[in-house]
Motif scaffolding. Structure first.
Motif, PDB file in Angstrom:
ATOM      1  N   ASP A 156     -13.719   3.734 -10.520  1.00  0.00           N
ATOM      2  CA  ASP A 156     -12.541   2.862 -10.557  1.00  0.00           C
ATOM      3  C   ASP A 156     -11.999   2.733 -11.978  1.00  0.00           C
ATOM      4  OD1 ASP A 156     -11.894   2.234  -7.993  1.00  0.00           O
ATOM      5  OD2 ASP A 156     -12.848   0.276  -7.947  1.00  0.00           O
ATOM      6  N   SER A 170     -11.121   5.302  -4.864  1.00  0.00           N
ATOM      7  CA  SER A 170     -10.814   5.291  -3.436  1.00  0.00           C
ATOM      8  C   SER A 170      -9.308   5.355  -3.259  1.00  0.00           C
ATOM      9  CB  SER A 170     -11.377   4.023  -2.777  1.00  0.00           C
ATOM     10  OG  SER A 170     -10.697   2.872  -3.246  1.00  0.00           O
ATOM     11  N   ASN A 172      -6.655   3.658  -2.973  1.00  0.00           N
ATOM     12  CA  ASN A 172      -6.186   2.288  -3.180  1.00  0.00           C
ATOM     13  C   ASN A 172      -4.780   2.053  -2.636  1.00  0.00           C
ATOM     14  OD1 ASN A 172      -8.358   0.880  -4.829  1.00  0.00           O
ATOM     15  ND2 ASN A 172      -8.080   2.742  -6.041  1.00  0.00           N
ATOM     16  N   CYS A 202      -6.240   1.038 -10.376  1.00  0.00           N
ATOM     17  CA  CYS A 202      -6.520   0.703  -8.980  1.00  0.00           C
ATOM     18  C   CYS A 202      -5.688  -0.485  -8.532  1.00  0.00           C
ATOM     19  CB  CYS A 202      -8.010   0.447  -8.770  1.00  0.00           C
ATOM     20  SG  CYS A 202      -8.713  -0.929  -9.697  1.00  0.00           S
ATOM     21  N   ASP A 285     -12.423  -4.499  -0.613  1.00  0.00           N
ATOM     22  CA  ASP A 285     -13.751  -4.031  -1.035  1.00  0.00           C
ATOM     23  C   ASP A 285     -14.725  -4.005   0.131  1.00  0.00           C
ATOM     24  OD1 ASP A 285     -13.169  -3.595  -3.724  1.00  0.00           O
ATOM     25  OD2 ASP A 285     -13.812  -5.599  -4.344  1.00  0.00           O
ATOM     26  N   GLN A 302     -13.618  -0.590   0.877  1.00  0.00           N
ATOM     27  CA  GLN A 302     -13.709   0.448  -0.138  1.00  0.00           C
ATOM     28  C   GLN A 302     -15.158   0.948  -0.104  1.00  0.00           C
ATOM     29  OE1 GLN A 302     -12.395   1.062  -4.791  1.00  0.00           O
ATOM     30  NE2 GLN A 302     -12.949  -0.978  -4.157  1.00  0.00           N
ATOM     31  N   THR A 333     -10.301   4.618   2.275  1.00  0.00           N
ATOM     32  CA  THR A 333     -10.447   3.192   2.574  1.00  0.00           C
ATOM     33  C   THR A 333     -10.175   2.963   4.059  1.00  0.00           C
ATOM     34  OG1 THR A 333      -8.134   2.878   1.932  1.00  0.00           O
ATOM     35  CG2 THR A 333      -9.818   2.402   0.268  1.00  0.00           C
TER      36      THR A 333
END
Length: 344
Positions: A156, A170, A172, A202, A285, A302, A333
């Motif tokens: 991240d 990820s 995002n 992110c 998350d 995530q 995600t």
């Protein structure tokens, strides 16, 4: 001035021995599935090349364990715990020890030699690579790790530097898009956002996904509906309070982390508002905070443990001198619907 001596990599030793990098890695890690003659040859070359990850003479006869530095900035939280778990599990599978550290942020005017000393200490201690989590690494830090021949993988990253830093993240933007689309499907049109630092890559991706969904639905996003912070509980309390005290407060709030979402829920409770009856809240998350929240938190999952595992395996590949197909990897995600969202 004598020429600088470059530290040997696993690839260097493998080429000298006429074996694969994997075989050298097995010897370094004390694996038993290497023939005695090959093992003796590789160990001799590790000594000749002064390879930093080799076993010391005193440790011969006992298994060697490679070490990876997993470094955080500031306080650890539920997000950090998930990352640590993923890195430790992958390290266990690979026979690698993980050393977790919290590095204090450098103060203004810090001695410019500090990064060099920090990287040198890590190399001297036998680290083979560094994994940094949501860390504000400076150019001096990156250069120091490069000089110390310590590969770096960032999870991240605050700012993506694709040509200089290998990173794992990820999707995002897709996560922010899914969160806002879920709230729109429930009939919400006044949807606020409480996220992280404006400079965070992110955070920007999550914010842009949220805005894209609302704009596609023809919903205007007032500037006052967007609040920044540091993905912490206190930011959710402060940002949630600011949004809920507006003359036309949002009926739903998308928070950039589960911890921030918990803060938003507290801000609502302090104002006599019920979640989800009076306010819908979505987090990001899917940490333990989301599952223990009351009500259980709708959130964007995530894959933090998987991200930690990918980072560990990537760091080992870099330490072995392998070339990567991409310097940035994004894992998917997924929206997880629980009890904190409801129709208007």
């Amino acid at each position: 001035m004598p020429p600088k001596v470059r530290r040997a990599t696993l690839a260097t030793v493998a080429a000298s021995a006429g074996v694969s990098v994997t075989t050298v890695s097995k010897v370094v890690n004390g694996r038993s599935d290497v023939g005695p003659e090959t093992r003796a040859l590789v160990e001799s070359l590790l000594e000749q090349h002064a390879y930093i990850g080799r076993r010391s003479p005193a440790a011969k006869g006992s298994p060697a364990t490679a070490r990876i530095e997993l470094m955080f900035n500031g306080e650890l939280n539920a997000y950090s715990t998930e990352i640590i778990q993923g890195v430790l599990e992958a390290g266990g599978d690979a026979g690698v020890a993980v050393v977790v550290s919290v590095r204090p942020r450098a103060a203004a005017g810090t001695d410019p030699s500090r990064p060099r000393g920090w990287a040198r200490d890590l190399a001297t201690a036998g680290r083979r690579a560094v994994i940094a989590v949501v860390d504000e690494l400076t150019s001096a830090d990156i250069a120091a790790l490069t000089r110390a021949h310590l590969p770096l993988v960032v999870i991240d990253p605050l700012n993506l530097q694709r040509d200089r830093v290998t990173s794992v993240g990820s999707t995002n933007f897709a996560g922010g898009l899914a969160a806002a689309q879920h709230l729109l499907s429930l009939g919400h049109r006044r949807i606020g956002y409480v996220g992280g630092a404006t400079r965070s890559a992110c955070n920007q991706a999550r914010l842009h996904g949220y805005r894209a969904a609302l704009e596609a639905a023809g919903v205007t996003v007032p500037d006052e509906y967007q609040r920044t912070g540091d993905f912490r509980y206190r930011d959710g309390v402060a940002g949630g309070a600011a949004l809920l005290d507006l003359p036309a407060p949002p009926t739903a709030i998308f928070a950039g982390s589960d911890e921030t979402a918990a803060g938003v829920i507290e801000a609502a409770r302090a104002r006599g508002l019920r979640v989800p009856d009076d306010l819908s809240v979505v987090g990001f998350d899917d940490t333990e905070v989301a599952r223990l929240s009351s009500p259980p938190l709708t959130t964007v999952r995530q894959p933090l443990r998987e991200m930690g595992g990918v980072a560990l395996r990537t760091a080992l590949r870099l330490a072995a001198g392998e070339r990567l197909d991409s310097h940035h990897v994004e894992l998917a995600t997924e929206l997880v619907v629980r009890g904190s969202t409801a129709s208007v």
